[in-house]
Design an enzyme around this catalytic site. Structure first.
Site, short mmCIF file in Angstrom:
data_model
loop_
_atom_site.label_atom_id
_atom_site.label_comp_id
_atom_site.label_asym_id
_atom_site.label_seq_id
_atom_site.Cartn_x
_atom_site.Cartn_y
_atom_site.Cartn_z
N HIS A 262 0.82 -1.26 0.08
CA HIS A 262 -0.32 -0.10 -0.08
C HIS A 262 1.23 0.85 0.02
CE1 HIS A 262 -3.52 2.56 0.67
NE2 HIS A 262 -3.61 2.16 1.82
N HIS A 301 -2.59 -1.94 -10.26
CA HIS A 301 -3.73 -1.41 -9.05
C HIS A 301 -4.69 -2.02 -8.75
CE1 HIS A 301 -6.03 1.93 -6.83
NE2 HIS A 301 -4.74 2.22 -6.03
N ASP A 357 3.02 5.52 -6.71
CA ASP A 357 3.97 5.71 -5.96
C ASP A 357 5.36 5.76 -7.14
OD1 ASP A 357 3.22 5.96 -3.49
OD2 ASP A 357 2.35 3.58 -3.82
#
Ligand code: ACO
Length: 422
Positions: A262, A301, A357
């Site tokens: 995460h 994702h 990210d």
């Protein structure tokens, strides 16, 4: 075509027809068929656990909106505090509302001296800042009598303001502690992101936050403010549903964010890029991922099966930051990885694209943040998303304490065996 779904229980021949609204049908209809029948849905892949008006996400088309406003427009035109107001209250603030809100948040940034001197000073010298952040958020709740008064809208508002205002202070405090640097008190004359950068980096009286870096931090905060029912927000809702105070619930949400799948992914991305070491080693690394030797961090994702719109904005922000700080040497490896992966059938077939990210860690690193701080940088702005969902949960009459069911697969009843006979 009817907007309904009909389910037949072949064991009994009983049938229910239920409306589909917005792509969702109420699972409670199953109880009409058989109250002891449950759906098995590990990781909630097909379950909508709440009705929400906060964030819209269309993963197939790479769309993200807060309260209807496209993320691209907010990132370009808004400030983090304005977005925070929007997420919490549902509408963009008027000039007067924004002034009051900014004043409120700015004047709640200080933390009790005991928090720092007694609580934070107790950590081991090399404690991970995210571990410190999580525990500090939980501990903060013990300082406020009204923290547990969750039924009272005024008390609720005060905790929301406090958590938004104090999360950068806690984050900077964790960093300064781990570096053995003296704590810098919040400066009420600075904007939310500039105050955070100041608390992080100020050494002497001449330190001034570069406005380009302040804007980059603001954009990063906006992009990370909410992302509907992700793992951390779900933790916030689940813990909040027991009517725990918002500090304990936010600490649970931050704990979920700590995981490498995460919010910990940006830290993992930078470590991965450093391990790869050079552009020439990218093909070999991609082969190892395809052979099942680990994942390409920052790719893929649960919801986006297209380019994460935040990744596009962050990529641009990275170039803006590098103009001030100089290019992060890992950028070339990241670009090479992205190029190879976006053309490789393994990633294309599985719809694996860069997520938020993939580039954020490179910016954080160029800004001078150690990798251990990356998830903390995510937690600061996400605090507002957690709180918006917490408030929505408490105002939603359909919500009760979260309590999923299980599919029991253990042994049938058996008799206790004494230790000598085992
Ligand atoms: N690298 C290589 N293969 C991957 C990756 C990846 N990053 N992500 C998914 N896959 C593969 C899986 O091995 C699986 O392949 P298979 O069908 O041959 O078994 C397939 O793609 C589907 O993967 P799942 O794990 O089922 O997808 P899920 O939706 O559960 O996972 C997740 C989503 C956790 C984000 C995953 O893509 C991942 O681990 N990515 C790397 C970590 C990361 O970047 N996380 C940040 C997410 S964004 C955020 O939290 C802010």
């Amino acid at each position: 075509m009817a907007d309904t779904i009909t389910i037949t229980d072949d064991r009994t021949g009983k049938t229910v027809t239920i409306p589909i609204e917005g792509g969702v049908f109420p699972a409670s209809a199953l109880r009409e068929l058989d109250p002891s029948l449950f759906m098995y849905d590990p990781a909630y892949m097909s379950t909508a656990a709440c009705k929400s008006e906060i964030t819209y996400l269309d993963g197939g088309n790479g769309v993200l909106r807060y309260r209807g406003y496209p993320i691209e427009q907010l990132a370009e035109k808004s400030t983090y505090l304005e977005v925070a107001y929007l997420l919490i209250n549902g509408e963009l603030p008027t000039a007067e509302q924004l002034e009051t809100w900014t004043h409120e948040v700015t004047h709640h940034t200080f933390i009790h001296e005991n928090m720092r001197k007694r609580f934070v000073d107790g950590f081991h010298y090399d404690a991970h800042p995210m571990g410190m952040f999580i525990s500090s958020v939980a501990a903060l709740g013990t300082f406020y009598e009204g923290a547990k008064d969750i039924e009272n809208p005024d008390a609720r508002h005060r905790q929301i303001v406090r958590l938004i205002a104090k999360s950068p202070t806690l984050a900077a405090m964790a960093y300064r502690f781990s570096m053995g640097l003296p704590f810098i008190y919040p400066d009420n004359d600075l904007s939310y992101p500039a105050n955070f950068l100041n608390m992080m980096w100020k050494i002497g009286p001449d330190y001034e936050v570069d406005p380009r870096l302040e804007r980059a931090m603001e954009v990063l905060f906006i992009l990370h403010a909410d992302h509907e029912q992700n793992c951390g927000t779900t933790a916030m809702r689940v813990v909040g549903s027991s009517h725990a105070d918002p500090y304990s619930s936010a600490a649970a949400a931050a704990s979920a964010l700590y995981g490498p799948l995460h919010g910990g992914a940006n830290e993992a991305v930078v470590r991965m890029l450093a391990d790869i070491g050079s552009k020439d080693d990218v093909p070999a690394f991609i082969d190892s991922v395809k052979n099942g030797d680990g994942r390409l961090m920052g790719f893929g994702h649960r919801v986006y099966k297209n380019y994460d719109p935040r990744a596009t904005i962050i990529k641009q922000a990275a170039y803006d930051v590098f103009e001030v700080t100089g290019k992060n040497p890992l950028l070339d490896i990241a670009l090479a990885l992205e190029e190879v992966a976006l053309e490789d059938s393994y990633f294309v077939d599985r719809k694996l694209y860069p997520n938020v990210d993939f580039y954020s860690g490179l910016i954080y690193q160029a800004l001078g943040f150690p990798v251990d701080m990356f998830t903390v940088l995510f937690a600061i702005p996400r605090t507002v998303g957690w709180l918006a969902h917490w408030q929505e949960l408490l105002n939603d009459p359909a919500q009760k304490i979260s309590r999923p069911r299980q599919w029991y697969a253990g042994p049938d009843e058996r008799d206790y065996v004494t230790i000598a006979e085992r």
